[in-house]
Structures are given as structure tokens and as C-alpha cells.
Design a protein around this motif. Structure first.
Motif, PDB file in Angstrom:
ATOM      1  N   TRP A 163      34.142  -4.194 -22.593  1.00 42.83           N
ATOM      2  CA  TRP A 163      35.558  -3.941 -22.929  1.00 42.83           C
ATOM      3  C   TRP A 163      35.772  -4.021 -24.442  1.00 42.83           C
ATOM      4  N   VAL A 164      36.447  -2.981 -24.997  1.00 43.65           N
ATOM      5  CA  VAL A 164      36.783  -2.965 -26.433  1.00 43.65           C
ATOM      6  C   VAL A 164      38.310  -3.007 -26.544  1.00 43.65           C
ATOM      7  N   PRO A 165      38.878  -4.184 -26.829  1.00 36.51           N
ATOM      8  CA  PRO A 165      40.329  -4.356 -26.826  1.00 36.51           C
ATOM      9  C   PRO A 165      41.089  -3.350 -27.694  1.00 36.51           C
ATOM     10  N   SER A 166      40.548  -3.066 -28.898  1.00 41.32           N
ATOM     11  CA  SER A 166      41.311  -2.180 -29.823  1.00 41.32           C
ATOM     12  C   SER A 166      41.402  -0.753 -29.270  1.00 41.32           C
ATOM     13  N   GLU A 167      40.470  -0.381 -28.424  1.00 43.28           N
ATOM     14  CA  GLU A 167      40.516   0.962 -27.834  1.00 43.28           C
ATOM     15  C   GLU A 167      41.103   0.912 -26.427  1.00 43.28           C
ATOM     16  N   GLU A 168      41.245  -0.326 -25.907  1.00 47.62           N
ATOM     17  CA  GLU A 168      41.712  -0.513 -24.523  1.00 47.62           C
ATOM     18  C   GLU A 168      40.870   0.326 -23.555  1.00 47.62           C
ATOM     19  N   LYS A 169      39.567   0.310 -23.821  1.00 46.60           N
ATOM     20  CA  LYS A 169      38.675   0.955 -22.831  1.00 46.60           C
ATOM     21  C   LYS A 169      37.273   0.353 -22.901  1.00 46.60           C
ATOM     22  N   TYR A 170      36.515   0.631 -21.865  1.00 45.23           N
ATOM     23  CA  TYR A 170      35.131   0.135 -21.795  1.00 45.23           C
ATOM     24  C   TYR A 170      34.234   1.114 -22.558  1.00 45.23           C
ATOM     25  N   ARG A 171      33.282   0.612 -23.328  1.00 46.08           N
ATOM     26  CA  ARG A 171      32.341   1.451 -24.069  1.00 46.08           C
ATOM     27  C   ARG A 171      30.926   1.092 -23.660  1.00 46.08           C
ATOM     28  N   GLU A 172      30.083   2.122 -23.514  1.00 44.35           N
ATOM     29  CA  GLU A 172      28.699   1.910 -23.072  1.00 44.35           C
ATOM     30  C   GLU A 172      27.932   1.022 -24.053  1.00 44.35           C
ATOM     31  N   THR A 173      27.270  -0.014 -23.487  1.00 42.97           N
ATOM     32  CA  THR A 173      26.395  -0.868 -24.315  1.00 42.97           C
ATOM     33  C   THR A 173      24.969  -0.881 -23.781  1.00 42.97           C
ATOM     34  N   HIS A 174      24.778  -0.508 -22.498  1.00 40.62           N
ATOM     35  CA  HIS A 174      23.436  -0.513 -21.885  1.00 40.62           C
ATOM     36  C   HIS A 174      23.316   0.709 -20.986  1.00 40.62           C
ATOM     37  N   SER A 175      22.097   1.238 -20.876  1.00 46.38           N
ATOM     38  CA  SER A 175      21.862   2.407 -20.051  1.00 46.38           C
ATOM     39  C   SER A 175      20.566   2.192 -19.260  1.00 46.38           C
ATOM     40  N   CYS A 176      20.662   2.199 -17.936  1.00 49.98           N
ATOM     41  CA  CYS A 176      19.597   1.727 -17.047  1.00 49.98           C
ATOM     42  C   CYS A 176      19.136   2.865 -16.144  1.00 49.98           C
ATOM     43  N   SER A 177      17.869   3.316 -16.344  1.00 48.15           N
ATOM     44  CA  SER A 177      17.399   4.539 -15.659  1.00 48.15           C
ATOM     45  C   SER A 177      16.131   4.347 -14.843  1.00 48.15           C
ATOM     46  N   ALA A 178      16.095   5.044 -13.697  1.00 48.61           N
ATOM     47  CA  ALA A 178      14.874   5.149 -12.881  1.00 48.61           C
ATOM     48  C   ALA A 178      14.459   6.612 -12.904  1.00 48.61           C
ATOM     49  N   LEU A 179      13.170   6.882 -13.171  1.00 48.44           N
ATOM     50  CA  LEU A 179      12.717   8.267 -13.320  1.00 48.44           C
ATOM     51  C   LEU A 179      11.595   8.650 -12.355  1.00 48.44           C
ATOM     52  N   HIS A 180      11.170   7.669 -11.504  1.00 45.03           N
ATOM     53  CA  HIS A 180      10.006   7.897 -10.648  1.00 45.03           C
ATOM     54  C   HIS A 180       8.857   8.417 -11.524  1.00 45.03           C
ATOM     55  N   ASP A 181       8.157   9.507 -11.086  1.00 47.54           N
ATOM     56  CA  ASP A 181       6.941   9.881 -11.847  1.00 47.54           C
ATOM     57  C   ASP A 181       7.197  11.015 -12.845  1.00 47.54           C
ATOM     58  N   TRP A 182       8.459  11.309 -13.144  1.00 53.29           N
ATOM     59  CA  TRP A 182       8.784  12.449 -14.014  1.00 53.29           C
ATOM     60  C   TRP A 182       8.217  12.264 -15.416  1.00 53.29           C
ATOM     61  N   GLN A 183       8.302  11.035 -15.954  1.00 53.79           N
ATOM     62  CA  GLN A 183       7.721  10.778 -17.281  1.00 53.79           C
ATOM     63  C   GLN A 183       6.202  10.644 -17.172  1.00 53.79           C
ATOM     64  N   ALA A 184       5.723  10.002 -16.117  1.00 52.51           N
ATOM     65  CA  ALA A 184       4.276   9.743 -15.964  1.00 52.51           C
ATOM     66  C   ALA A 184       3.499  11.050 -15.900  1.00 52.51           C
ATOM     67  N   ARG A 185       4.081  12.097 -15.289  1.00 45.65           N
ATOM     68  CA  ARG A 185       3.410  13.405 -15.259  1.00 45.65           C
ATOM     69  C   ARG A 185       3.326  13.993 -16.669  1.00 45.65           C
ATOM     70  N   ARG A 186       4.285  13.627 -17.517  1.00 48.26           N
ATOM     71  CA  ARG A 186       4.285  14.174 -18.888  1.00 48.26           C
ATOM     72  C   ARG A 186       3.263  13.449 -19.760  1.00 48.26           C
ATOM     73  N   THR A 187       3.023  12.159 -19.452  1.00 54.76           N
ATOM     74  CA  THR A 187       2.056  11.399 -20.271  1.00 54.76           C
ATOM     75  C   THR A 187       0.729  11.226 -19.548  1.00 54.76           C
ATOM     76  N   GLN A 188       0.646  11.697 -18.283  1.00 52.58           N
ATOM     77  CA  GLN A 188      -0.563  11.527 -17.473  1.00 52.58           C
ATOM     78  C   GLN A 188      -0.904  10.036 -17.320  1.00 52.58           C
ATOM     79  N   THR A 189       0.122   9.199 -17.138  1.00 53.60           N
ATOM     80  CA  THR A 189      -0.125   7.766 -16.896  1.00 53.60           C
ATOM     81  C   THR A 189      -0.283   7.572 -15.387  1.00 53.60           C
ATOM     82  N   ARG A 190      -1.495   7.169 -14.959  1.00 56.08           N
ATOM     83  CA  ARG A 190      -1.802   7.093 -13.530  1.00 56.08           C
ATOM     84  C   ARG A 190      -2.398   5.749 -13.178  1.00 56.08           C
ATOM     85  N   TYR A 191      -2.637   5.544 -11.893  1.00 57.81           N
ATOM     86  CA  TYR A 191      -3.329   4.338 -11.418  1.00 57.81           C
ATOM     87  C   TYR A 191      -4.097   4.692 -10.154  1.00 57.81           C
TER      88      TYR A 191
END
Ligand SMILES: Nc1ncnc2c1ncn2[C@@H]1O[C@H](COS(=O)(=O)NC(=O)[C@@H](N)CO)[C@@H](O)[C@H]1O
Length: 423
Positions: free
Chosen positions: A338-366
């Protein structure tokens, strides 16, 4: 990136993902290039097989047969080689389309076109009531000599800032509080250079679409990354890990650089949107299992909630809609303070799940329990990013005299100070 076999067998699902994520991409054209490439490679292999069959006959051939066999196998070799230039062009065009092919969003994700369609799923904390006229964060900084904007703009250009005195200590205190929390949760703390090679920016999906967001140093062929997600996501590129090594938990600490191209005129005052900021990043590499990803996605979100609660900031969580989550995401939550001077909520964190979409780009496997090589899943979330979070921090904790009350959990990192600023 998606598996080309998946695209061949599920083109409707992929076309729908493009629509849901407002991505202009002709999947039929991608599949036509794929078909042409398969055809060219098959033709090349057939020609080479025929050539090898002929050359195999040469040692046993008679003196008069030999010249014909050699000429024919040479001709076949030439025909096979003549396919290469076209195959390379088709492969490059196909790869360019694969780079921008979106991950399929979770069916649980809200469908929408942009952040106005994000869905609020939780609110926490009591909005502050001031019995005095509250100041905005810029006024509070200036009143306490905690930042400079004018002078530093002459030195460093637009969207720059210089924190001063206790505000520098607050920034470091927040980072250290976040790092201690993450280390207690088993995350490996890593400080990483801001420099990154182009491959690493492709690896996360920041390139090709977001190329204009990155600063480039041409003579060194290096980019300044906008988040430690870029560097960490490529730490294990081209490796085949053991399942027993998973999950790998990283807390990345780095300066972050963003050109903010396209944000002209937005948040030009103060600390919300700047070209360089500091962030502690949560990053998880886990096994290829939707349930495992779901578990870590919730854990990463909870950790950021704990940190915002430790800072005693009122906040909400929104689930990002398909049009806002971005190309590579399966699911995404934002934490907004919450940002009182704007009277609105502003993004501070962004939380993402991508499954294997990035791993296919970097070829990170197990290698899994059945000895099968699989792509890992990756997830990321902000732990703390300053200076943006200083905006809700200052405004929510301001006192009538312009001083700031330090939340209890942060006091140990501020040498026990309970207040800073005007007395
Ligand atoms: N230009 C900017 N100026 C200040 N802070 C920023 C800027 N861009 C992003 N941030 C902060 O960094 C956080 C994460 O940025 S993000 O692009 O949303 N997500 C990521 O970078 C992910 N790797 C998770 O951290 C944002 O929530 C915001 O708090």
C-alpha cells in the motif's frame, strides 16, 4: 521454449496460448518451417546413406567399375551438401519463432488482457490512519536529507537517485534481513555480476522480445542484467544434474539495470521506477513435476509475504492474468504494498512458475530415478527489491514530525534504532 513435438501434436493448445497471452505468432507458419526442415534433413540423410552404400562397394569393385562408383558417390555428396544453405535458413527462421512461442498458462490462471484483469486473492494489514497531513516518499526523503535526485541527475541522467545517510543503512538492513531469512530456509546465497552474455538473456526469455529493456556494452559483448534471475537461470546451462541434487535453492544478490523503454512519463518522480536498483532474488530449480512446482511457487510467495509482514506493510496479493503474466509463465502472483500518497497498492514482488520453459532454453536437465534425462522446472520471486519498497516503507511508517518508525523485525539490522529522522 516448448517441445516441437508438443507443438506438432497440440497446435490448437499453443494457438490458444498465443491468444490468451496476446502474442502475435503464426503457429501454422512455424509448423510449415518445421515440416520443411524435417524434409530437408531426411533428404540429406537419404543422399548420404546412398553415398555411403556406394563408397562401401569401392574396395571390392573392379578397376573399370571404380571410377563410376567414385563419380556417383561424389555427385551424391554434392547433392547432400547443396541442401545445407536452405536447411540453415529454415532452421534459423524456425528457431526465431520457437524463442517467442509462449508457455501454456495454467487453466487456474485468470484469463485477461492486462494488469487491470489481475485478480486480488488476498489482502493483509490495516491501512494507516494519520492524525496529521502525511507526506509522500519524496518529501520525506528530502525533509530528512535521505536522498538526492537533482544533483545526481546531472551526473547519472534520468531515473537516477542517490540514497543518503540512514536510508543507505535501511536499504542494506532490508537486504540483510531478507538474506538471513532465505539462508535459514536453506537457500544458497549467491552474489552475481550484473554482466550477462546474450545467451543468458535468451535463457530466461528476456530476449528476444525484451531486448530494448537491457543496457548493452558492445565492445565487450556483454549486457547488464535486469534481475539476478538471468545469471542464476544459466548457472547450470547445458548440465545434466542428478535428481538427488534437486531442488537447488538460490538467493541471488545483484544490482539490476533496466532501460525502462516504453515507460516514458510513468513514475518519473522518486524511487518507484529507476534504471538501477538492488534486489535479493529467490530462485528454485526443481524436478519436472507440476506438483513440485506448485509447492515451490507457494513457498516462494509465502517467503515474500513474511518479508513484507516483517516490514509491517499493508499489502495484497494478485494473481496475474494470462495477458499480464508474460510469455514464459505457467502461473504468476504479484505482491503489492500500500502506498498512502497514491491511495493504491504498488507491485513490490513478482512470483513466477515457468515449468520447463526456461530449462529448454538453457538445456538445464537432470537424470531421474528411471535414468531418464528430463528438463528441470524453474521458479523465481523477488525477496526484496530496493529502492521501490522504500516508498511504501517510508509513507506507512512516517510520524507527524517526519521521522520514520522502524518495524520491530528490522530494528536488529538497524543497530536497535526504533526511529530514524527528524526529532
Ligand atoms: N525499474 C525499476 N525500478 C525499481 N524497482 C523495480 C524496477 N523494475 C522492477 N523493480 C522491482 O523488482 C521487482 C521484480 O521485478 S520483476 O521484473 O517484476 N520480476 C523479476 O525481476 C523476477 N526475477 C522476480 O524478482 C519488482 O516487483 C519491483 O519491486
Amino acid at each position: 521454449m516448448l517441445d516441437i513435438k508438443f507443438i506438432r501434436e497440440n497446435s490448437d493448445i499453443v494457438k490458444n496460448a498465443c491468444k490468451l497471452k496476446n502474442i502475435t505468432l503464426d503457429i501454422d507458419q512455424l509448423l510449415a518451417l518445421d515440416k520443411e526442415l524435417v524434409g530437408l534433413k531426411t533428404e540429406e540423410q537419404n543422399l548420404l546413406a546412398q553415398k555411403n552404400a556406394l563408397t562401401a562397394k569401392i574396395p571390392k569393385a573392379s578397376a573399370e567399375e571404380r571410377p563410376t562408383l567414385i563419380a556417383e558417390s561424389k555427385a551424391l555428396d554434392e547433392k547432400a551438401k547443396a541442401i545445407k544453405p536452405r536447411a540453415e535458413i529454415v532452421e534459423a527462421e524456425l528457431q526465431n519463432l520457437l524463442w517467442i512461442t509462449p508457455q501454456i498458462p495454467s487453466p487456474k490462471a485468470p484469463v485477461g488482457k492486462d494488469d487491470s484483469d489481475n485478480v486480488e486473492i488476498k489482502k493483509h494489514g490495516v491501512l494507516p490512519k494519520f492524525d496529521f497531513k502525511p507526506l509522500d516518499h519524496v518529501a520525506l526523503l528530502e525533509k530528512n536529507n535521505w536522498a538526492d535526485f537533482e544533483r545526481i541527475a546531472k551526473v547519472s541522467g534520468s531515473r537516477s537517485y542517490s540514497l543518503r545517510n540512514e536510508m543507505v543503512l535501511v536499504e542494506m538492513a532490508m537486504h540483510r534481513m531478507a538474506m538471513d531469512k532465505l539462508m535459514k530456509k536453506g537457500f544458497n546465497l549467491v552474489s552475481v555480476p550484473a554482466f550477462a552474455r546474450e545467451e543468458a538473456l535468451y535463457g530466461t526469455g528476456h530476449f528476444p522480445a525484451g531486448r530494448d529493456q537491457a543496457y548493452f556494452i558492445p565492445e565487450h559483448n556483454l549486457y547488464l542484467a535486469g534481475t539476478a534471475e538471468v545469471q542464476i537461470n544459466s548457472l547450470h546451462a547445458n548440465e545434466i544434474l542428478k535428481e538427488s541434487e534437486l531442488p537447488i535453492l538460490y538467493a541471488g544478490y545483484s544490482p539490476c539495470f533496466r532501460s525502462e523503454a516504453g515507460s516514458y512519463g510513468r513514475d518519473v518522480r522518486g524511487l518507484i521506477r529507476v534504471h538501477q536498483f538492488m534486489k535479493v532474488e529467490q530462485f528454485v530449480i526443481c524436478k519436472n513435476d507440476p506438483g513440485e512446482s506448485e509447492k515451490w511457487h507457494q513457498k516462494l510467495l509465502e517467503t515474500s509475504e513474511e518479508i513484507v509482514q516483517d516490514l509491517e506493510l499493508p499489502y495484497r496479493i494478485v494473481e496475474c492474468c494470462t495477458g499480464d503474466m508474460g510469455t514464459g509463465k505457467v502461473r504468476m502472483y504479484d505482491v503489492e504494498a500500500w502506498v498512502p500518497s497514491e491511495e493504491k497498492y504498488r507491485e513490490t514482488h513478482s512470483c513466477s512458475a515457468l515449468h520447463d520453459w526456461q530449462a529448454r532454453r538453457t538445456q538445464t536437465r537432470y537424470r531421474d530415478g528411471e535414468n531418464k534425462v528430463q528438463f528441470v522446472h524453474t521458479l523465481n520471486n523477488t525477496a526484496i527489491a530496493t529502492p521501490r519498497i522504500l516508498v511504501p516503507f517510508l509513507e506507512n511508517h512516517q510520524q507527524a514530525d517526519g521521522s520514520i518508525k522502524i518495524p520491530a523485525k528490522l530494528q536488529p539490522y538497524m543497530d536497535g534504532r526504533k526511529f530514524i529522522g527528524k526529532k
